[in-house]
Motif scaffolding. Structure first.
Motif, mmCIF file in Angstrom:
data_model
loop_
_atom_site.group_PDB
_atom_site.id
_atom_site.type_symbol
_atom_site.label_atom_id
_atom_site.label_comp_id
_atom_site.label_asym_id
_atom_site.label_seq_id
_atom_site.Cartn_x
_atom_site.Cartn_y
_atom_site.Cartn_z
ATOM 1 N N ASP A 247 0.827 -1.206 0.000
ATOM 2 C CA ASP A 247 0.000 0.000 0.000
ATOM 3 C C ASP A 247 0.861 1.255 0.000
ATOM 4 O O ASP A 247 0.597 2.210 -0.732
ATOM 5 C CB ASP A 247 -0.931 0.015 1.218
ATOM 6 C CG ASP A 247 -2.028 -1.030 1.139
ATOM 7 O OD1 ASP A 247 -2.263 -1.572 0.037
ATOM 8 O OD2 ASP A 247 -2.649 -1.301 2.185
ATOM 9 N N ALA A 248 1.906 1.249 0.839
ATOM 10 C CA ALA A 248 2.788 2.413 0.919
ATOM 11 C C ALA A 248 3.507 2.657 -0.403
ATOM 12 O O ALA A 248 3.650 3.806 -0.843
ATOM 13 C CB ALA A 248 3.798 2.230 2.048
ATOM 14 N N GLU A 249 3.948 1.583 -1.047
ATOM 15 C CA GLU A 249 4.628 1.724 -2.339
ATOM 16 C C GLU A 249 3.684 2.275 -3.400
ATOM 17 O O GLU A 249 4.074 3.111 -4.211
ATOM 18 C CB GLU A 249 5.208 0.382 -2.773
ATOM 19 C CG GLU A 249 6.429 -0.035 -1.974
ATOM 20 C CD GLU A 249 6.867 -1.466 -2.258
ATOM 21 O OE1 GLU A 249 6.162 -2.192 -2.989
ATOM 22 O OE2 GLU A 249 7.923 -1.862 -1.731
ATOM 23 N N GLN A 250 2.440 1.817 -3.379
ATOM 24 C CA GLN A 250 1.461 2.330 -4.344
ATOM 25 C C GLN A 250 1.182 3.809 -4.107
ATOM 26 O O GLN A 250 1.112 4.600 -5.050
ATOM 27 C CB GLN A 250 0.170 1.515 -4.267
ATOM 28 C CG GLN A 250 0.303 0.120 -4.835
ATOM 29 C CD GLN A 250 -0.948 -0.722 -4.606
ATOM 30 O OE1 GLN A 250 -1.816 -0.368 -3.825
ATOM 31 N NE2 GLN A 250 -1.024 -1.850 -5.297
ATOM 32 N N ARG A 251 1.028 4.186 -2.818
ATOM 33 C CA ARG A 251 0.792 5.599 -2.515
ATOM 34 C C ARG A 251 2.007 6.441 -2.889
ATOM 35 O O ARG A 251 1.874 7.547 -3.413
ATOM 36 C CB ARG A 251 0.462 5.775 -1.029
ATOM 37 C CG ARG A 251 -0.987 5.423 -0.727
ATOM 38 C CD ARG A 251 -1.350 5.738 0.711
ATOM 39 N NE ARG A 251 -0.978 4.578 1.518
ATOM 40 C CZ ARG A 251 -0.241 4.606 2.609
ATOM 41 N NH1 ARG A 251 0.219 5.738 3.082
ATOM 42 N NH2 ARG A 251 0.065 3.509 3.261
ATOM 43 N N ALA B 196 4.195 5.765 -5.234
ATOM 44 C CA ALA B 196 4.262 5.864 -6.692
ATOM 45 C C ALA B 196 3.288 6.929 -7.189
ATOM 46 O O ALA B 196 3.627 7.727 -8.074
ATOM 47 C CB ALA B 196 3.949 4.511 -7.324
ATOM 48 N N GLY B 197 2.088 6.954 -6.628
ATOM 49 C CA GLY B 197 1.114 7.975 -7.016
ATOM 50 C C GLY B 197 1.603 9.366 -6.657
ATOM 51 O O GLY B 197 1.472 10.311 -7.456
ATOM 52 N N HIS B 198 2.191 9.513 -5.481
ATOM 53 C CA HIS B 198 2.724 10.808 -5.058
ATOM 54 C C HIS B 198 3.887 11.218 -5.952
ATOM 55 O O HIS B 198 4.008 12.386 -6.334
ATOM 56 C CB HIS B 198 3.174 10.725 -3.597
ATOM 57 C CG HIS B 198 3.747 11.997 -3.070
ATOM 58 N ND1 HIS B 198 2.976 13.104 -2.826
ATOM 59 C CD2 HIS B 198 5.026 12.339 -2.763
ATOM 60 C CE1 HIS B 198 3.762 14.081 -2.384
ATOM 61 N NE2 HIS B 198 5.002 13.633 -2.331
ATOM 62 N N ASN B 199 4.737 10.254 -6.304
ATOM 63 C CA ASN B 199 5.874 10.516 -7.179
ATOM 64 C C ASN B 199 5.398 11.031 -8.531
ATOM 65 O O ASN B 199 5.953 11.994 -9.067
ATOM 66 C CB ASN B 199 6.709 9.245 -7.336
ATOM 67 C CG ASN B 199 7.994 9.492 -8.089
ATOM 68 O OD1 ASN B 199 8.628 10.507 -7.915
ATOM 69 N ND2 ASN B 199 8.375 8.551 -8.932
ATOM 70 N N GLU B 200 4.367 10.412 -9.074
ATOM 71 C CA GLU B 200 3.834 10.855 -10.366
ATOM 72 C C GLU B 200 3.291 12.274 -10.266
ATOM 73 O O GLU B 200 3.504 13.095 -11.165
ATOM 74 C CB GLU B 200 2.742 9.891 -10.835
ATOM 75 C CG GLU B 200 3.266 8.538 -11.262
ATOM 76 C CD GLU B 200 2.154 7.567 -11.622
ATOM 77 O OE1 GLU B 200 0.991 8.004 -11.791
ATOM 78 O OE2 GLU B 200 2.444 6.367 -11.734
#
Length: 104
Positions: free
Chosen positions: A59-63, A65-69
Motif C-alpha cells: 500500500d505504501a509503495e502504491q501511494r 508511486a502515485g505521489h511521485n507521479e
C-alpha cells in the motif's frame, strides 16, 4: 514393628517413589507440550505479522508511486512555465546583451 508393618511401609515408600516419578514425567511432558505450543503460536503470529507488513508495504509503495507521479507532473509543469517565461524574454535578453557589447 512387625514384619507386616515394615512391608507395608516399604510398599508405601515404593508406591510414593513411583508416583513421584510419574508426576515428574507428566510435569516434564506438560512443560514440553506447552513450550511447543507456545513456539507454534509465536511462529504463527510472526507469519501473520509478516503478511500484514507485506500488505502495508505494498500500500505504501502504491501511494508513494502515485505521489511521485504527482510531484513529477508538477515539476514538469513548473519547468514548462519557466521555459515559456524565459523564451518570452529571450529577445529582450539578446537585445540587452547586444547593447552592452556595442556600448563597451
Amino acid at each position: 514393628m512387625s514384619l507386616e508393618a515394615i512391608k507395608k511401609v516399604t510398599e508405601t515408600e515404593q508406591d510414593t517413589q513411583t508416583r513421584k516419578a510419574e508426576a515428574a514425567a507428566t510435569a516434564k511432558k506438560l512443560v514440553t507440550d506447552a513450550d511447543k505450543a507456545g513456539r507454534e503460536l509465536v511462529e504463527s503470529a510472526r507469519r501473520e505479522a509478516e503478511e500484514l507488513v507485506k500488505g502495508f508495504m505494498k500500500d505504501a509503495e502504491q501511494r508513494a508511486a502515485g505521489h511521485n507521479e504527482a510531484v513529477l507532473a508538477q515539476a514538469a509543469a513548473s519547468c514548462d512555465a519557466l521555459r515559456r517565461s524565459a523564451e518570452a524574454r529571450l529577445e529582450e535578453a539578446a537585445a540587452l546583451i547586444v547593447r552592452r557589447v556595442v556600448n563597451i
